[in-house]
Scaffold this active site. Structure first.
Site, mmCIF file in Angstrom:
data_model
loop_
_atom_site.group_PDB
_atom_site.id
_atom_site.type_symbol
_atom_site.label_atom_id
_atom_site.label_comp_id
_atom_site.label_asym_id
_atom_site.label_seq_id
_atom_site.Cartn_x
_atom_site.Cartn_y
_atom_site.Cartn_z
ATOM 1 N N HIS A 438 -11.485 9.500 4.821
ATOM 2 C CA HIS A 438 -12.261 8.576 3.987
ATOM 3 C C HIS A 438 -12.178 7.149 4.541
ATOM 4 C CE1 HIS A 438 -13.844 7.063 0.053
ATOM 5 N NE2 HIS A 438 -13.155 5.985 0.410
ATOM 6 N N GLU A 439 -10.948 6.688 4.757
ATOM 7 C CA GLU A 439 -10.784 5.308 5.237
ATOM 8 C C GLU A 439 -11.351 5.145 6.650
ATOM 9 O OE1 GLU A 439 -10.220 3.159 3.127
ATOM 10 O OE2 GLU A 439 -9.399 4.438 1.554
ATOM 11 N N HIS A 442 -14.996 4.329 6.421
ATOM 12 C CA HIS A 442 -15.216 2.892 6.231
ATOM 13 C C HIS A 442 -15.106 2.158 7.565
ATOM 14 C CE1 HIS A 442 -15.527 2.495 1.937
ATOM 15 N NE2 HIS A 442 -14.332 2.996 1.690
ATOM 16 N N HIS A 445 -17.997 2.550 9.966
ATOM 17 C CA HIS A 445 -19.166 1.834 9.455
ATOM 18 C C HIS A 445 -19.116 0.382 9.946
ATOM 19 C CE1 HIS A 445 -21.801 0.706 5.702
ATOM 20 N NE2 HIS A 445 -22.495 0.717 6.815
#
Length: 647
Positions: A438-439, A442, A445
């Site tokens: 998940h991190e 980020h 991105h």
């Protein structure tokens, strides 16, 4: 290129920051008076923003990951300086008029100018002198209160421990016991705290119901002094919204969001609530029956849920985290994830030799076609000086500066996984693996950006309610057998994870998914409604209990004060925006299924996703970028499909 992580003198830091800010104020005044075009206004402002971020981010980061009295002091002394500086910019009438007069030479420049003008208005550029002063005072106070909330929570989390005997640890995985082992008066005992890995270990596996209740009560009554902080924060947020011409903080917050208006948010959340409720009721009934059957529990309580859910999961799937933990050694898992990202997006990670703040930190430079374009830091093990949870923190941004030179991006990925001990390395629960993915979503991105304008590059300028889209997209890969088998190897024997165990991870993925959905909707509805009008003192808990009539499937003890620890909205950026997790998940679920066909990932679609979403930052609203990619908006039905709710 990249700068090294370094703070030379914490004591002197606020003074150095003040000198930098004064110098930048002079530069801003000069732009306001003399700039003639986009290049010598916006581009130079971008350089100033980058210079400030490069200087200040190491301190804010250090205060979160290696918290000490020295970092706290430097950070707390720096906050008023920064708050004053940002107020100075946002209320700089001459600068605002200058930006409004600048002509755009491209659609990208127009986008930057449109967002700049919008943000100036939302920062009070069109207020009277008196109201501008009030806004500055409100922002400063909010900044201090947010930090106070966070510090109260950290102190409360660290102040509690419970020492238990061996008989009260039967069933707890060996790796968690190793981490908990202490010697008391020559006897081996086990210490459990409110630090997340320790707390979760006992709540999930701890056999003593009274100890679980004590831990649960301690966790849910942390930082009672935060009630006063919350009241002040909510009052000030409403004052701020009113000053800027909005009836509520929720209305103000939506000016920069993809959702656009309050009805869209509440209709969306209630639609998901209606779609999930019956499935969730069935799940809780199944759990109640199970707890009664195995242990004669007649009154299932919230502090029993994780424990009996784990046992039920084991019965249904013959599966629990303790079986998979030995296969997810931290470094092997990290390398496996980096290999996946490399394959999906055609990049390469090479370990970098640079200064770090702790010896467990790993740093990688990222390459494309043999050329370095970004850097990433990983700080993944829990320690007492680190605030709880997991997050990505951007440091440097990709853009082309005022001199025409390309600047490269860097970011930190931080987590609180069980630390390595002398006896064994750090072993992750599968949930931890999902968190890491998940991190990383980020991070890429931000790091994969190819945008030339800093204010819309990477995660800069991306609406809060879609910022979770790329992170949730990548975390979905952490459940796929074909991905996990590449790196899930036993830390001792190096044997790959058995095929049946890999299958169980996917099979058990949506176990109690509807219950989980209701819990997230409870947080989202509470947050959003809390910011639609002013609630104070006991009204806040009453609002939460009102919402729980629709979302809570068990009676919540009267002593629970979840709001005192709701750092996302009182110490983070999610005020009136917690719904964002689900809003963004519609994008992520839809995109994930678009990239998946017969359990095979379509590399061409992954390439398109990188080009249309990851590389484009905030060059357009996310809905528009998505439309450019697939020719349609994301479909909310994909979210229910992802969770297999009502299937």
């Amino acid at each position: 290129m990249f700068i090294e992580f370094n703070i030379e003198n914490l004591e002197k830091f606020p003074k150095d920051l003040n000198n930098l800010l004064e110098k930048q104020k002079n530069s801003i005044d000069n732009i306001a008076k003399n700039a003639k075009n986009y290049q010598d206004s916006i581009k130079v402002l971008d350089d100033l923003s980058e210079e400030l971020d490069r200087f200040f981010t190491p301190l804010s980061h250090l205060n979160s990951v290696l918290n000490s009295k020295e970092t706290q002091k430097a950070y707390e002394e720096s906050l008023p300086l920064l708050s004053k500086f940002y107020s100075y910019i946002s209320q700089h009438q001459e600068l605002y008029e200058k930006i409004k007069s600048i002509k755009a030479n491209s659609s990208l420049e127009k986008r930057v100018l449109d967002l700049e003008i919008r943000d100036f208005k939302l920062s009070g550029a069109e207020l009277s002198k008196e109201d501008k002063k009030s806004l500055e005072e409100i922002n400063l106070e909010l900044s201090n209160l947010s930090n106070q909330f966070s510090q109260n929570l950290l102190d409360a989390t660290n102040s509690f421990e419970i020492i238990v005997d061996k008989k009260d640890t039967i069933g707890i995985p060996k790796s968690d016991l190793e981490a908990a082992k202490v010697e008391v008066d020559g006897e081996i005992k086990y210490r459990f705290t409110l630090q997340m890995p320790s707390y979760l270990a006992y709540m999930t596996y701890g056999p003593n119901r009274k100890i679980r209740e004590k831990l649960y009560k301690a966790y849910n009554t942390r930082a009672p002094q935060n009630q006063e902080v919350i009241d002040k924060i909510l009052k000030l947020r409403l004052q701020k919204a009113n000053l800027l011409g909005f009836k509520s903080y929720a209305q103000y917050a939506l000016q920069t969001r993809d959702a656009k208006n309050e009805d869209n948010v509440l209709n969306f959340l209630n639609e998901l609530l209606t779609a999930s409720k019956e499935s969730a009721k069935k799940e809780i009934e199944e759990l109640k029956e199970f707890a009664k059957r195995v242990d004669g529990i007649e009154d299932l309580a919230p502090y029993d849920v994780a424990y009996y859910s784990e046992k039920l999961k084991k019965e249904l799937f013959n599966f629990d985290d303790s079986q998979t933990k030995p296969y997810f050694e931290l470094n092997t898992t990290l390398n496996g994830m980096l290999n996946l990202v490399s394959k999906l997006f055609n990049v390469e990670f090479k370990e970098a030799n640079t200064k770090v703040w702790h010896d467990s930190v790993k740093v990688y430079d990222i390459y494309s076609n043999s050329k370095v374009f970004a850097r990433i830091y990983f700080d993944l093990e829990a320690r007492e000086s680190k605030r709880g949870g997991a997050w990505m923190h951007n440091w440097q941004s990709h853009y082309v500066d005022s001199k025409g030179k390309e600047q490269l991006a860097s970011a930190f990925v931080v987590a609180n996984f069980a630390p390595a001990t002398k006896e064994q390395p750090s072993l992750l629960r599968h949930d931890d693996v999902v968190t890491l993915f998940h991190e990383m979503g980020h991070a890429i991105h931000h790091l994969f950006s190819k945008v030339s304008e800093r204010s819309i590059s990477g995660i800069e300028g991306v609406s809060w309610d879609v910022v979770e889209f790329p992170s949730q997209f990548l975390e979905n890969f952490a459940y796929e057998e074909g991905i996990l088998k590449e790196f899930a190897h036993h830390y001792k024997t190096k044997e790959p994870m058995p095929k049946d165990l890999l299958a169980k991870i996917k099979k058990s993925k949506n176990f109690q998914a509807a219950m989980g959905m209701l819990r997230q909707l409870e947080f989202a509805l509470f947050d959003f409604k809390l910011h639609q009008k002013l609630y104070q003192g006991s009204e806040i808990n009453k609002l939460l209990n009102q919402i729980r009539k629709d979302t809570a499937l068990l009676k919540i003890p009267d002593y629970v004060r979840f709001e005192h620890g709701f750092a996302h909205i009182f110490a983070g950026g999610y005020a009136a925006g917690y719904y964002s997790y689900k809003w963004a998940e519609v994008f992520s679920a839809d995109a994930f299924f678009e990239c998946l066909e017969n359990n095979q990932f379509k590399k061409e679609k992954a390439k398109e996703y990188k080009e249309h979403i990851l590389e484009k930052g905030a060059t357009k609203d996310m809905s528009e970028l998505y439309l450019d990619w697939l020719g349609r908006r994301p479909q909310s039905s994909a979210l229910l499909k992802l969770y297999e709710i009502n299937n």
